[in-house]
Scaffold this motif. Sequence first.
Motif, PDB file in Angstrom:
ATOM      1  N   ASP A  79       0.756  -1.047   0.064  1.00  0.00           N
ATOM      2  CA  ASP A  79       0.087   0.003  -0.072  1.00  0.00           C
ATOM      3  C   ASP A  79       0.822   1.272   0.087  1.00  0.00           C
ATOM      4  OD1 ASP A  79      -2.080   1.836   0.676  1.00  0.00           O
ATOM      5  OD2 ASP A  79      -2.470   1.343   2.508  1.00  0.00           O
ATOM      6  N   GLY A  80       0.488   2.109  -1.053  1.00  0.00           N
ATOM      7  CA  GLY A  80       1.537   3.337  -1.040  1.00  0.00           C
ATOM      8  C   GLY A  80       1.485   4.256   0.153  1.00  0.00           C
ATOM      9  N   ALA A  81       0.121   4.374   0.906  1.00  0.00           N
ATOM     10  CA  ALA A  81       0.149   5.243   2.007  1.00  0.00           C
ATOM     11  C   ALA A  81       0.857   4.500   3.098  1.00  0.00           C
ATOM     12  CB  ALA A  81      -1.264   5.501   2.255  1.00  0.00           C
ATOM     13  N   ARG A  82       0.686   3.403   3.381  1.00  0.00           N
ATOM     14  CA  ARG A  82       1.559   2.702   4.379  1.00  0.00           C
ATOM     15  C   ARG A  82       3.176   2.682   4.356  1.00  0.00           C
ATOM     16  NH1 ARG A  82       0.142  -3.642   5.575  1.00  0.00           N
ATOM     17  NH2 ARG A  82      -1.821  -2.730   5.373  1.00  0.00           N
ATOM     18  N   ALA A 130       1.753   8.180  11.051  1.00  0.00           N
ATOM     19  CA  ALA A 130       0.284   7.927  11.210  1.00  0.00           C
ATOM     20  C   ALA A 130      -0.039   9.394  10.347  1.00  0.00           C
ATOM     21  CB  ALA A 130      -0.218   8.105  12.518  1.00  0.00           C
ATOM     22  N   VAL A 131       0.431  10.496  10.471  1.00  0.00           N
ATOM     23  CA  VAL A 131      -0.072  11.802   9.742  1.00  0.00           C
ATOM     24  C   VAL A 131       0.155  11.603   8.265  1.00  0.00           C
ATOM     25  CG1 VAL A 131       0.158  13.948   9.434  1.00  0.00           C
ATOM     26  CG2 VAL A 131      -0.251  13.464  11.774  1.00  0.00           C
ATOM     27  N   THR A 132       1.356  11.072   8.019  1.00  0.00           N
ATOM     28  CA  THR A 132       1.689  10.685   6.510  1.00  0.00           C
ATOM     29  C   THR A 132       0.645   9.661   5.855  1.00  0.00           C
ATOM     30  OG1 THR A 132       3.851  11.072   7.149  1.00  0.00           O
ATOM     31  CG2 THR A 132       3.607   9.927   5.143  1.00  0.00           C
ATOM     32  N   ALA A 133       0.664   8.694   6.604  1.00  0.00           N
ATOM     33  CA  ALA A 133      -0.245   7.517   5.912  1.00  0.00           C
ATOM     34  C   ALA A 133      -1.810   8.008   5.878  1.00  0.00           C
ATOM     35  CB  ALA A 133      -0.286   6.323   6.669  1.00  0.00           C
ATOM     36  N   ALA A 134      -2.220   8.764   6.842  1.00  0.00           N
ATOM     37  CA  ALA A 134      -3.593   9.275   6.924  1.00  0.00           C
ATOM     38  C   ALA A 134      -3.587  10.401   5.777  1.00  0.00           C
ATOM     39  CB  ALA A 134      -4.071   9.571   8.350  1.00  0.00           C
ATOM     40  N   ARG A 183      -3.992   8.816   2.428  1.00  0.00           N
ATOM     41  CA  ARG A 183      -5.281   8.129   2.265  1.00  0.00           C
ATOM     42  C   ARG A 183      -6.479   8.856   2.190  1.00  0.00           C
ATOM     43  NH1 ARG A 183      -4.389   2.583   6.341  1.00  0.00           N
ATOM     44  NH2 ARG A 183      -2.608   1.958   4.989  1.00  0.00           N
ATOM     45  N   ALA A 184      -6.384  10.100   2.574  1.00  0.00           N
ATOM     46  CA  ALA A 184      -7.534  11.053   2.447  1.00  0.00           C
ATOM     47  C   ALA A 184      -7.300  11.521   1.170  1.00  0.00           C
ATOM     48  CB  ALA A 184      -7.230  12.320   3.442  1.00  0.00           C
TER      49      ALA A 184
END
Length: 101
Positions: free
Chosen positions: A64-67, A92-96, A99-100
């Motif tokens: 997953d790119g965000a992860r 967490a902020v980067t992944a969230a 994903r947003a």
Amino acid sequence: MNLWWLVIGTVVGCYLLKLAGYFVPAQVLHHPRIRRLVELVPVALLAALVVVEGAANGRHYDLDGARLAGFAAAAVAVWRRAPFLVVVILAAVTAAGLRAV
């Protein structure tokens, strides 16, 4: 019931491994090679756990790119010697954030 036998066996095995540590002579632990190994094994196990959790989902790879971006941001923060809480929040902020989008 087979799962419970596995859990019980794991508990007994961990207990016996910990108990065996008390019987290792102190001279063995003071040897430079053994001391270095004992210091590096937990770090290697934790790093392997983080990589597996970051790149897998169950028995399958989940790139997953965000992860992975969160993992990369955390790796850079660790490399820059950021405090642990900052590393976790940054990942967490980067992944969230990704994903947003």
